[in-house]
Design a protein around this motif. Structure first.
Motif, PDB file in Angstrom:
ATOM      1  N   VAL A  22      19.904 -50.319 -92.267  1.00  0.00           N
ATOM      2  CA  VAL A  22      19.967 -48.937 -92.876  1.00  0.00           C
ATOM      3  C   VAL A  22      20.489 -48.506 -94.545  1.00  0.00           C
ATOM      4  O   VAL A  22      19.815 -48.057 -95.355  1.00  0.00           O
ATOM      5  CB  VAL A  22      19.261 -47.577 -91.979  1.00  0.00           C
ATOM      6  N   ALA A  23      21.637 -48.535 -94.492  1.00  0.00           N
ATOM      7  CA  ALA A  23      22.232 -47.501 -95.706  1.00  0.00           C
ATOM      8  C   ALA A  23      21.743 -48.051 -96.379  1.00  0.00           C
ATOM      9  O   ALA A  23      21.640 -47.824 -97.364  1.00  0.00           O
ATOM     10  CB  ALA A  23      24.217 -47.837 -94.776  1.00  0.00           C
ATOM     11  N   ASP A  24      22.150 -49.597 -96.658  1.00  0.00           N
ATOM     12  CA  ASP A  24      21.399 -50.168 -97.802  1.00  0.00           C
ATOM     13  C   ASP A  24      20.627 -49.916 -98.391  1.00  0.00           C
ATOM     14  O   ASP A  24      20.109 -49.596 -99.519  1.00  0.00           O
ATOM     15  CB  ASP A  24      21.358 -51.554 -97.922  1.00  0.00           C
ATOM     16  N   LEU A  25      18.932 -49.848 -97.535  1.00  0.00           N
ATOM     17  CA  LEU A  25      18.070 -49.159 -97.322  1.00  0.00           C
ATOM     18  C   LEU A  25      18.312 -47.880 -98.066  1.00  0.00           C
ATOM     19  O   LEU A  25      17.114 -47.283 -99.359  1.00  0.00           O
ATOM     20  CB  LEU A  25      16.676 -49.411 -96.686  1.00  0.00           C
ATOM     21  N   VAL A  26      18.411 -47.061 -97.372  1.00  0.00           N
ATOM     22  CA  VAL A  26      18.453 -45.796 -97.998  1.00  0.00           C
ATOM     23  C   VAL A  26      19.490 -45.460 -99.493  1.00  0.00           C
ATOM     24  O   VAL A  26      18.543 -44.896-100.523  1.00  0.00           O
ATOM     25  CB  VAL A  26      19.669 -44.968 -96.858  1.00  0.00           C
ATOM     26  N   LYS A  27      20.380 -46.424 -99.565  1.00  0.00           N
ATOM     27  CA  LYS A  27      20.651 -46.248-100.758  1.00  0.00           C
ATOM     28  C   LYS A  27      20.302 -47.130-101.695  1.00  0.00           C
ATOM     29  O   LYS A  27      19.912 -46.879-103.012  1.00  0.00           O
ATOM     30  CB  LYS A  27      22.232 -46.995-101.151  1.00  0.00           C
ATOM     31  N   GLU A  28      19.915 -47.903-101.636  1.00  0.00           N
ATOM     32  CA  GLU A  28      18.677 -48.448-103.032  1.00  0.00           C
ATOM     33  C   GLU A  28      17.132 -46.975-103.062  1.00  0.00           C
ATOM     34  O   GLU A  28      16.691 -47.645-104.551  1.00  0.00           O
ATOM     35  CB  GLU A  28      17.828 -49.770-102.245  1.00  0.00           C
ATOM     36  N   PHE A  29      17.026 -46.176-102.442  1.00  0.00           N
ATOM     37  CA  PHE A  29      15.944 -45.167-102.837  1.00  0.00           C
ATOM     38  C   PHE A  29      16.442 -44.291-102.703  1.00  0.00           C
ATOM     39  O   PHE A  29      15.786 -43.065-102.740  1.00  0.00           O
ATOM     40  CB  PHE A  29      15.350 -45.437-101.293  1.00  0.00           C
ATOM     41  N   GLY A  30      18.064 -44.339-103.373  1.00  0.00           N
ATOM     42  CA  GLY A  30      18.366 -43.272-103.914  1.00  0.00           C
ATOM     43  C   GLY A  30      18.627 -42.250-103.000  1.00  0.00           C
ATOM     44  O   GLY A  30      19.280 -40.868-103.489  1.00  0.00           O
ATOM     45  N   GLY A  31      18.508 -42.217-101.510  1.00  0.00           N
ATOM     46  CA  GLY A  31      19.457 -41.565 -99.972  1.00  0.00           C
ATOM     47  C   GLY A  31      20.719 -40.990-100.381  1.00  0.00           C
ATOM     48  O   GLY A  31      21.434 -41.894-100.308  1.00  0.00           O
ATOM     49  N   LYS A  32      20.771 -39.908-100.622  1.00  0.00           N
ATOM     50  CA  LYS A  32      22.316 -39.271-100.412  1.00  0.00           C
ATOM     51  C   LYS A  32      22.548 -38.549 -99.720  1.00  0.00           C
ATOM     52  O   LYS A  32      24.068 -38.727 -99.159  1.00  0.00           O
ATOM     53  CB  LYS A  32      23.244 -38.927-101.666  1.00  0.00           C
ATOM     54  N   LYS A  33      21.924 -37.465 -99.132  1.00  0.00           N
ATOM     55  CA  LYS A  33      22.291 -36.651 -98.133  1.00  0.00           C
ATOM     56  C   LYS A  33      20.531 -36.549 -97.063  1.00  0.00           C
ATOM     57  O   LYS A  33      19.758 -36.470 -97.497  1.00  0.00           O
ATOM     58  CB  LYS A  33      22.164 -35.210 -98.256  1.00  0.00           C
ATOM     59  N   LEU A  34      20.861 -36.570 -96.084  1.00  0.00           N
ATOM     60  CA  LEU A  34      19.902 -37.120 -95.271  1.00  0.00           C
ATOM     61  C   LEU A  34      19.509 -36.253 -93.636  1.00  0.00           C
ATOM     62  O   LEU A  34      20.660 -35.560 -93.979  1.00  0.00           O
ATOM     63  CB  LEU A  34      20.015 -38.898 -94.821  1.00  0.00           C
ATOM     64  N   LEU A  35      17.928 -36.080 -93.920  1.00  0.00           N
ATOM     65  CA  LEU A  35      17.797 -35.443 -92.137  1.00  0.00           C
ATOM     66  C   LEU A  35      17.189 -36.617 -91.458  1.00  0.00           C
ATOM     67  O   LEU A  35      16.483 -37.524 -91.751  1.00  0.00           O
ATOM     68  CB  LEU A  35      16.613 -34.730 -92.354  1.00  0.00           C
ATOM     69  N   ALA A  59      28.632 -46.377 -94.064  1.00  0.00           N
ATOM     70  CA  ALA A  59      28.880 -46.755 -96.223  1.00  0.00           C
ATOM     71  C   ALA A  59      28.679 -45.092 -96.833  1.00  0.00           C
ATOM     72  O   ALA A  59      28.533 -45.232 -97.628  1.00  0.00           O
ATOM     73  CB  ALA A  59      26.707 -46.993 -95.679  1.00  0.00           C
ATOM     74  N   GLY A  60      29.676 -44.230 -95.729  1.00  0.00           N
ATOM     75  CA  GLY A  60      29.921 -42.985 -96.240  1.00  0.00           C
ATOM     76  C   GLY A  60      28.723 -42.002 -96.782  1.00  0.00           C
ATOM     77  O   GLY A  60      28.309 -41.342 -97.984  1.00  0.00           O
ATOM     78  N   ILE A  61      27.332 -42.646 -95.984  1.00  0.00           N
ATOM     79  CA  ILE A  61      25.669 -41.598 -96.119  1.00  0.00           C
ATOM     80  C   ILE A  61      26.476 -40.722 -95.208  1.00  0.00           C
ATOM     81  O   ILE A  61      25.773 -40.598 -94.098  1.00  0.00           O
ATOM     82  CB  ILE A  61      24.373 -42.128 -96.037  1.00  0.00           C
ATOM     83  N   PHE A  92      16.814 -37.042 -98.499  1.00  0.00           N
ATOM     84  CA  PHE A  92      15.817 -38.603 -98.472  1.00  0.00           C
ATOM     85  C   PHE A  92      15.688 -37.730 -96.720  1.00  0.00           C
ATOM     86  O   PHE A  92      16.735 -37.746 -95.592  1.00  0.00           O
ATOM     87  CB  PHE A  92      16.791 -39.358 -98.382  1.00  0.00           C
ATOM     88  N   ILE A  93      14.267 -38.633 -95.853  1.00  0.00           N
ATOM     89  CA  ILE A  93      14.107 -38.341 -94.633  1.00  0.00           C
ATOM     90  C   ILE A  93      15.006 -39.493 -94.536  1.00  0.00           C
ATOM     91  O   ILE A  93      13.731 -40.729 -93.840  1.00  0.00           O
ATOM     92  CB  ILE A  93      12.914 -37.168 -94.292  1.00  0.00           C
ATOM     93  N   LEU A  94      15.153 -40.062 -93.169  1.00  0.00           N
ATOM     94  CA  LEU A  94      14.911 -41.003 -92.131  1.00  0.00           C
ATOM     95  C   LEU A  94      14.703 -40.665 -91.084  1.00  0.00           C
ATOM     96  O   LEU A  94      15.218 -40.010 -89.739  1.00  0.00           O
ATOM     97  CB  LEU A  94      16.129 -41.492 -91.882  1.00  0.00           C
ATOM     98  N   ALA A  95      13.599 -41.529 -90.554  1.00  0.00           N
ATOM     99  CA  ALA A  95      12.364 -41.119 -89.156  1.00  0.00           C
ATOM    100  C   ALA A  95      12.900 -42.389 -88.357  1.00  0.00           C
ATOM    101  O   ALA A  95      12.871 -43.254 -89.042  1.00  0.00           O
ATOM    102  CB  ALA A  95      10.844 -40.574 -89.669  1.00  0.00           C
ATOM    103  N   VAL A  96      13.709 -41.527 -86.994  1.00  0.00           N
ATOM    104  CA  VAL A  96      13.781 -43.137 -86.335  1.00  0.00           C
ATOM    105  C   VAL A  96      12.821 -42.512 -84.577  1.00  0.00           C
ATOM    106  O   VAL A  96      13.232 -42.190 -84.207  1.00  0.00           O
ATOM    107  CB  VAL A  96      15.204 -42.681 -85.466  1.00  0.00           C
ATOM    108  N   GLY A  97      11.261 -43.516 -84.567  1.00  0.00           N
ATOM    109  CA  GLY A  97      11.171 -42.643 -83.345  1.00  0.00           C
ATOM    110  C   GLY A  97       9.753 -44.644 -83.775  1.00  0.00           C
ATOM    111  O   GLY A  97       9.340 -44.942 -84.337  1.00  0.00           O
TER     112      GLY A  97
END
Ligand code: NZQ
Ligand code: ZN
Length: 393
Positions: A22-35, A59-61, A92-97
């Motif tokens: 997940v962290a690699d993917l968030v970084k790949e798409f430019g996410g720095k601060k997530l909900l 990953a320091g996200i 960036f939003i991460l939906a888990v569910g």
């Protein structure tokens, strides 16, 4: 066949332990601060959320969290999420569910990226011009929201459930580990299988533009989901069956099984959305409860498709008239629903609807459609009411 646009930009990462990426993917798409957005807590109880936040921490996200997306997710929480994102500078939003958390995340994303009231989009008053980027960790194979352009939200005031579709809302990535669905109650697994099939069937029962390749994909998908849904009734921890169903869920609603046709029918969905709005039923179970009544009401207007479905998908005998074959196909699908413990009418769904409620739902449905909808047969308010009445059981 008709021309079509096929746009499925979501990067799918499928298989065991994929949530570790997940962290690699968030970084790949430019996410720095997530909900991180989730539902009623199943992802916390299963331990998934801890693994996700551990990975992000390492990953320091940065992230903030908002749970509470209910099945048939509410507009009120969407507003709360929009405010939180603005206050915290979320990018960036991460939906888990499941579908509800994902749909609620999409709505929050629209709200942040566009000014004004986000309900306007669901109310057909405006079109979104963007959406915060979002990624998904899927825990329920059902809605296909992990790849789809759709989001369905319920406005508590008036219990109005409406969908909004825009390519801006398509997730950037979807992490799909079939093992994550093994904690589901059997009922939700069966609801999911029903919904998956229905997304392809809504596209299949159309009046025009059908392509052989699309039909072959659709029929194969439907047979595969039925086979594996039956396996999961007896063996819920079967990884391969979970995986077949999970991938089918995405393909059923990412546009693949609609290429070349007229866009499909979608009336079973529109009718179910009224049930979901008013009675808060599980979406898949609501679909199963109304589908037979819808099918018997419309099949004569779309006979070649119902005949083909009966023979190629349900495997019924091709003996007799087209109408007899079509009706046998409808019965066979209802038998399948019973096999996986899904309802085939409102009574079995646990809904005891008054005449007033049926009339109200038929009216709201017609209003939401702008008067009429459907492809297999165009339906108006009076038709929708007849289908509701026939589905009482
Ligand atoms: O909320 P939590 O605690 O997570 O529990 C959920 C919820 O109670 C639970 N669950 C999910 N994953 C689990 C789990 N429990 C144990 N283990 C897991 N791994 O399952 C329950 C149902 O979850 P929900 O997300 O509501 O279900 P679903 O994925 O079926 O989503 C339904 C919503 O999506 C809409 C429906 O109308 C409904 O509002 N749809 C969205 C679509 C789209 N965006 O493309 C298309 C569909 O046609 C549909 O309309
Ligand atoms: Zn659905």
């Amino acid at each position: 066949m008709f021309g079509f646009k096929y746009f499925t930009p979501t990067k799918v990462v499928f298989g065991k332990d994929t949530e570790k990426q997940v962290a690699d993917l968030v970084k790949e798409f430019g996410g720095k601060k997530l909900l991180i957005h989730y539902g009623g807590g199943s992802v916390i109880r299963s331990g998934l959320m801890q693994r996700v936040t551990d990975t992000l921490d390492a990953a320091g996200i940065e992230y903030v969290m908002l749970g509470g997306a209910v099945p048939n997710p509410h507009l009120g929480l969407v507003y709360e999420g929009i405010e939180l994102c603005k206050k915290e500078g979320v990018d960036f939003i991460l939906a888990v569910g499941g579908g509800s958390a994902i749909d609620s995340a999409k709505a929050i994303g629209y709200g942040v990226a566009n000014g004004g009231d986000v309900w306007d989009f669901y109310d057909r008053k405006r079109k979104a011009e963007g959406c915060l980027p979002l990624g998904v960790i899927l825990t329920l194979s059902a809605t296909g929201s992990e790849m789809s352009d759709s989001s369905v939200i319920t406005k508590e005031d008036g219990l109005i459930k409406r969908g909004y579709s825009s390519d801006f809302g398509r997730p950037k990535f979807a992490i799909m580990n079939p093992e994550l669905t093994m904690t589901l109650p059997d009922y939700q697994t069966a609801c999911g299988c029903t919904d998956i099939m229905m997304h392809t069937m809504e596209r299949y029962f159309s009046q025009g533009g059908n392509m052989e390749i699309t039909d072959a994909l659709a029929e194969g998908l439907l047979r595969t989901v039925m086979n594996n849904a039956r396996i999961l009734v007896k063996d819920p921890k079967n990884y391969d069956a979970r995986a077949e169903v999970m991938w089918a869920g995405s393909l059923a609603h990412n546009g693949l099984t609609g290429c070349g046709n007229d866009g499909g029918d979608w009336m079973a969905h529109k009718i179910e959305h009224e049930l979901g709005g008013l009675y808060d039923v599980a979406h898949g179970a609501g679909l199963a409860a109304v589908w037979g009544s819808w099918a018997r009401y419309v099949y004569k207007n779309c006979l070649p498709r119902f005949r083909r479905f009966a023979v190629n998908v349900m495997g019924v005998s091709a003996e007799g008239s087209d109408e007899e074959i079509a009706l046998r196909g409808i019965e066979a699908l209802e038998d399948f629903y019973r096999d996986i413990n899904m309802p085939t009418n409102l009574k079995e769904l646990g809904v005891d609807a008054s005449d007033e409620d049926l009339a109200l739902m038929a009216h709201k449905c017609a209003v939401g459609l702008g008067g009429s909808g459907g492809s297999a047969k165009v339906l108006y308010e009076a038709d929708i009411l007849e289908i509701f009445k026939a589905s009482r059981g």
